[in-house]
Design a protein around this motif. Sequence first.
Motif, PDB file in Angstrom:
ATOM      1  N   ILE A  22      45.317  46.944 -54.513  1.00  7.65           N
ATOM      2  CA  ILE A  22      45.420  45.790 -53.616  1.00  7.65           C
ATOM      3  C   ILE A  22      44.360  45.922 -52.521  1.00  7.65           C
ATOM      4  CG2 ILE A  22      47.732  45.006 -54.161  1.00  7.65           C
ATOM      5  CD1 ILE A  22      48.905  46.801 -52.075  1.00  7.65           C
ATOM      6  N   LEU A  23      44.740  46.143 -51.278  1.00  7.08           N
ATOM      7  CA  LEU A  23      43.802  46.329 -50.181  1.00  7.08           C
ATOM      8  C   LEU A  23      44.288  47.465 -49.295  1.00  7.08           C
ATOM      9  CD1 LEU A  23      43.184  42.599 -49.186  1.00  7.08           C
ATOM     10  CD2 LEU A  23      41.551  44.102 -50.348  1.00  7.08           C
ATOM     11  N   ALA A  24      43.373  48.039 -48.519  1.00  9.39           N
ATOM     12  CA  ALA A  24      43.714  49.216 -47.719  1.00  9.39           C
ATOM     13  C   ALA A  24      44.832  48.919 -46.720  1.00  9.39           C
ATOM     14  CB  ALA A  24      42.469  49.728 -46.992  1.00  9.39           C
ATOM     15  N   GLY A  25      44.761  47.788 -46.023  1.00 11.26           N
ATOM     16  CA  GLY A  25      45.778  47.470 -45.028  1.00 11.26           C
ATOM     17  C   GLY A  25      47.180  47.425 -45.600  1.00 11.26           C
ATOM     18  N   PRO A  26      47.415  46.618 -46.640  1.00  9.70           N
ATOM     19  CA  PRO A  26      48.746  46.604 -47.266  1.00  9.70           C
ATOM     20  C   PRO A  26      49.153  47.961 -47.834  1.00  9.70           C
ATOM     21  CG  PRO A  26      47.522  44.649 -47.886  1.00  9.70           C
ATOM     22  CD  PRO A  26      46.564  45.531 -47.147  1.00  9.70           C
ATOM     23  N   LEU A  27      48.204  48.719 -48.363  1.00  9.32           N
ATOM     24  CA  LEU A  27      48.543  50.045 -48.893  1.00  9.32           C
ATOM     25  C   LEU A  27      49.081  50.951 -47.792  1.00  9.32           C
ATOM     26  CD1 LEU A  27      45.598  50.775 -51.363  1.00  9.32           C
ATOM     27  CD2 LEU A  27      47.999  50.437 -51.964  1.00  9.32           C
ATOM     28  N   VAL A  28      48.468  50.909 -46.625  1.00  8.94           N
ATOM     29  CA  VAL A  28      48.950  51.721 -45.507  1.00  8.94           C
ATOM     30  C   VAL A  28      50.357  51.276 -45.099  1.00  8.94           C
ATOM     31  CG1 VAL A  28      48.597  52.232 -43.053  1.00  8.94           C
ATOM     32  CG2 VAL A  28      46.659  52.310 -44.647  1.00  8.94           C
ATOM     33  N   GLU A  29      50.575  49.972 -45.032  1.00  9.97           N
ATOM     34  CA  GLU A  29      51.897  49.461 -44.671  1.00  9.97           C
ATOM     35  C   GLU A  29      52.956  49.860 -45.690  1.00  9.97           C
ATOM     36  OE1 GLU A  29      51.609  45.279 -44.186  1.00  9.97           O
ATOM     37  OE2 GLU A  29      50.177  45.378 -42.526  1.00  9.97           O
ATOM     38  N   GLU A  57      57.933  38.384 -59.386  1.00  9.66           N
ATOM     39  CA  GLU A  57      57.303  38.017 -58.119  1.00  9.66           C
ATOM     40  C   GLU A  57      57.915  38.843 -56.995  1.00  9.66           C
ATOM     41  OE1 GLU A  57      56.612  33.998 -55.400  1.00  9.66           O
ATOM     42  OE2 GLU A  57      57.304  33.826 -57.484  1.00  9.66           O
ATOM     43  N   ALA A  58      57.054  39.470 -56.198  1.00 15.46           N
ATOM     44  CA  ALA A  58      57.549  40.296 -55.094  1.00 15.46           C
ATOM     45  C   ALA A  58      56.450  40.432 -54.050  1.00 15.46           C
ATOM     46  CB  ALA A  58      57.974  41.679 -55.583  1.00 15.46           C
ATOM     47  N   ALA A  59      56.823  40.369 -52.788  1.00 17.87           N
ATOM     48  CA  ALA A  59      55.909  40.643 -51.690  1.00 17.87           C
ATOM     49  C   ALA A  59      56.018  42.122 -51.357  1.00 17.87           C
ATOM     50  CB  ALA A  59      56.257  39.788 -50.479  1.00 17.87           C
ATOM     51  N   GLY A  60      55.004  42.885 -51.737  1.00 18.82           N
ATOM     52  CA  GLY A  60      55.072  44.328 -51.529  1.00 18.82           C
ATOM     53  C   GLY A  60      56.186  44.933 -52.361  1.00 18.82           C
ATOM     54  N   LEU A  61      57.154  45.569 -51.694  1.00 11.39           N
ATOM     55  CA  LEU A  61      58.289  46.187 -52.383  1.00 11.39           C
ATOM     56  C   LEU A  61      59.571  45.381 -52.179  1.00 11.39           C
ATOM     57  CD1 LEU A  61      57.570  49.917 -51.432  1.00 11.39           C
ATOM     58  CD2 LEU A  61      56.906  48.699 -53.509  1.00 11.39           C
ATOM     59  N   ASP A  62      59.412  44.132 -51.721  1.00  6.44           N
ATOM     60  CA  ASP A  62      60.572  43.321 -51.362  1.00  6.44           C
ATOM     61  C   ASP A  62      61.138  42.578 -52.576  1.00  6.44           C
ATOM     62  OD1 ASP A  62      62.506  42.028 -49.940  1.00  6.44           O
ATOM     63  OD2 ASP A  62      61.157  40.524 -49.071  1.00  6.44           O
ATOM     64  N   ASN A  63      61.826  43.312 -53.414  1.00 10.22           N
ATOM     65  CA  ASN A  63      62.555  42.733 -54.535  1.00 10.22           C
ATOM     66  C   ASN A  63      63.590  43.759 -54.980  1.00 10.22           C
ATOM     67  OD1 ASN A  63      63.202  42.129 -57.450  1.00 10.22           O
ATOM     68  ND2 ASN A  63      61.826  40.399 -57.048  1.00 10.22           N
ATOM     69  N   PRO A  64      64.848  43.375 -55.127  1.00 18.17           N
ATOM     70  CA  PRO A  64      65.884  44.354 -55.484  1.00 18.17           C
ATOM     71  C   PRO A  64      65.633  45.038 -56.815  1.00 18.17           C
ATOM     72  CG  PRO A  64      66.722  42.094 -55.610  1.00 18.17           C
ATOM     73  CD  PRO A  64      65.411  42.030 -54.925  1.00 18.17           C
ATOM     74  N   ALA A  89      39.061  55.099 -46.755  1.00 15.58           N
ATOM     75  CA  ALA A  89      39.831  56.055 -47.555  1.00 15.58           C
ATOM     76  C   ALA A  89      40.609  57.044 -46.694  1.00 15.58           C
ATOM     77  CB  ALA A  89      38.894  56.802 -48.506  1.00 15.58           C
ATOM     78  N   ASP A  90      39.999  57.567 -45.633  1.00 14.76           N
ATOM     79  CA  ASP A  90      40.673  58.586 -44.823  1.00 14.76           C
ATOM     80  C   ASP A  90      41.959  58.039 -44.208  1.00 14.76           C
ATOM     81  OD1 ASP A  90      38.727  60.418 -45.422  1.00 14.76           O
ATOM     82  OD2 ASP A  90      37.648  60.198 -43.513  1.00 14.76           O
ATOM     83  N   GLY A  91      41.944  56.785 -43.791  1.00 12.40           N
ATOM     84  CA  GLY A  91      43.146  56.196 -43.205  1.00 12.40           C
ATOM     85  C   GLY A  91      44.264  56.051 -44.219  1.00 12.40           C
ATOM     86  N   VAL A  92      43.918  55.662 -45.448  1.00 15.09           N
ATOM     87  CA  VAL A  92      44.935  55.531 -46.495  1.00 15.09           C
ATOM     88  C   VAL A  92      45.475  56.915 -46.876  1.00 15.09           C
ATOM     89  CG1 VAL A  92      45.410  54.721 -48.833  1.00 15.09           C
ATOM     90  CG2 VAL A  92      43.866  53.412 -47.350  1.00 15.09           C
ATOM     91  N   ILE A  93      44.593  57.877 -47.008  1.00 17.31           N
ATOM     92  CA  ILE A  93      45.024  59.247 -47.344  1.00 17.31           C
ATOM     93  C   ILE A  93      45.997  59.763 -46.293  1.00 17.31           C
ATOM     94  CG2 ILE A  93      44.262  61.641 -47.582  1.00 17.31           C
ATOM     95  CD1 ILE A  93      41.613  60.495 -48.744  1.00 17.31           C
ATOM     96  N   ALA A  94      45.672  59.568 -45.016  1.00 19.55           N
ATOM     97  CA  ALA A  94      46.540  60.050 -43.936  1.00 19.55           C
ATOM     98  C   ALA A  94      47.918  59.403 -44.002  1.00 19.55           C
ATOM     99  CB  ALA A  94      45.884  59.775 -42.587  1.00 19.55           C
ATOM    100  N   ALA A  95      47.960  58.102 -44.293  1.00 21.35           N
ATOM    101  CA  ALA A  95      49.245  57.400 -44.366  1.00 21.35           C
ATOM    102  C   ALA A  95      50.107  57.946 -45.493  1.00 21.35           C
ATOM    103  CB  ALA A  95      49.001  55.906 -44.557  1.00 21.35           C
ATOM    104  N   TYR A  96      49.495  58.276 -46.616  1.00 22.44           N
ATOM    105  CA  TYR A  96      50.273  58.763 -47.759  1.00 22.44           C
ATOM    106  C   TYR A  96      50.610  60.250 -47.623  1.00 22.44           C
ATOM    107  CZ  TYR A  96      50.377  54.331 -50.030  1.00 22.44           C
ATOM    108  OH  TYR A  96      50.678  53.024 -50.301  1.00 22.44           O
ATOM    109  N   GLU A  97      49.787  61.006 -46.946  1.00 27.77           N
ATOM    110  CA  GLU A  97      50.176  62.387 -46.650  1.00 27.77           C
ATOM    111  C   GLU A  97      51.397  62.395 -45.735  1.00 27.77           C
ATOM    112  OE1 GLU A  97      45.946  64.802 -47.107  1.00 27.77           O
ATOM    113  OE2 GLU A  97      46.549  64.048 -45.135  1.00 27.77           O
TER     114      GLU A  97
END
Length: 289
Positions: A226-233, A204-211, A258-266
């Motif tokens: 998941i969803l675009a918003g959490p992916l960008v975060e 169980e983990a919220a996003g990447l919040d687990n050691p 898609a363009d917003g997610v691509i920009a965040a990961y670039e």
Amino acid sequence: MSVDQLSISLTKEQAYALVDAVSERDDLALTASAHENEETGEWVFEATCDSPPDLAAYAALARQVLGGDVSFSVEPIDPEVNWVAKSLEGLAPVIAGGFYVYGSHETGTIPEGLTPMKIDAAQAFGTGHHETTTGCLEAIEALLADRNPARMIDIGTGTGVLAIALAKRLEAVILATDIDPIAVTTTVENAVENGVGDQIDAIEAAGLDNPEIAARAPYDLVVANILAGPLVELAPGVGAITQPGGTAILSGILNTQADGVIAAYEAAGFALKDHLKRKDWTTLVLEKA
């Protein structure tokens, strides 16, 4: 919790179009699906909603998508029934990439040359029927044709379908995470059912919040449907845990997002390698520089 089932008979194309439109909203339905009535041959749109459903919003959406007024029928659902499973049971098997996803109700022969995965409808996302899941499976199939990743994480695993797909093809352990404890339990059960219980560690983990996530980094494959918003975060964090040359397969993204997610990961150090579009939904394949 009081739950209602809203339904209407439509053409196949109309039913799927309405499912897609409802799926883009997070305020209308708990689940939405389209299926063929075996007795009449008609196609039926069904949505499971908190009671009472917002009929005015459904009528407006139907006018927008279908071009006219329609009348929905509404029936209460027994609160003792697992309404998520009920709304999805009876779905036909799905072939995506080299994978064959089916439910325990399916009695047909598994086609030769495909990797089978038995995934029943449950209180977690991922039976293989949604375009985001099929897009991820197709992207996984293409990736495994070129490389064999050794360190993998499936973020927002749902039923565990993507982690199980990887485990079926690779002799490696996959870390599968989800914010929902029901999804974690479902993933463990499905992994055992598919003979890969010893290859999937579900936490169980919220996003990447687990050691545990940081302890196993860096990863050469990150999967997140998941969803675009959490992916960008999550983009900076995914960049931090992915090794150079590693791959991220991302979905749960509308084509318009898609363009917003691509920009965040670039910005997080990734380059776009592939952009799969299935109806209104996008799957992205990116590589860490």
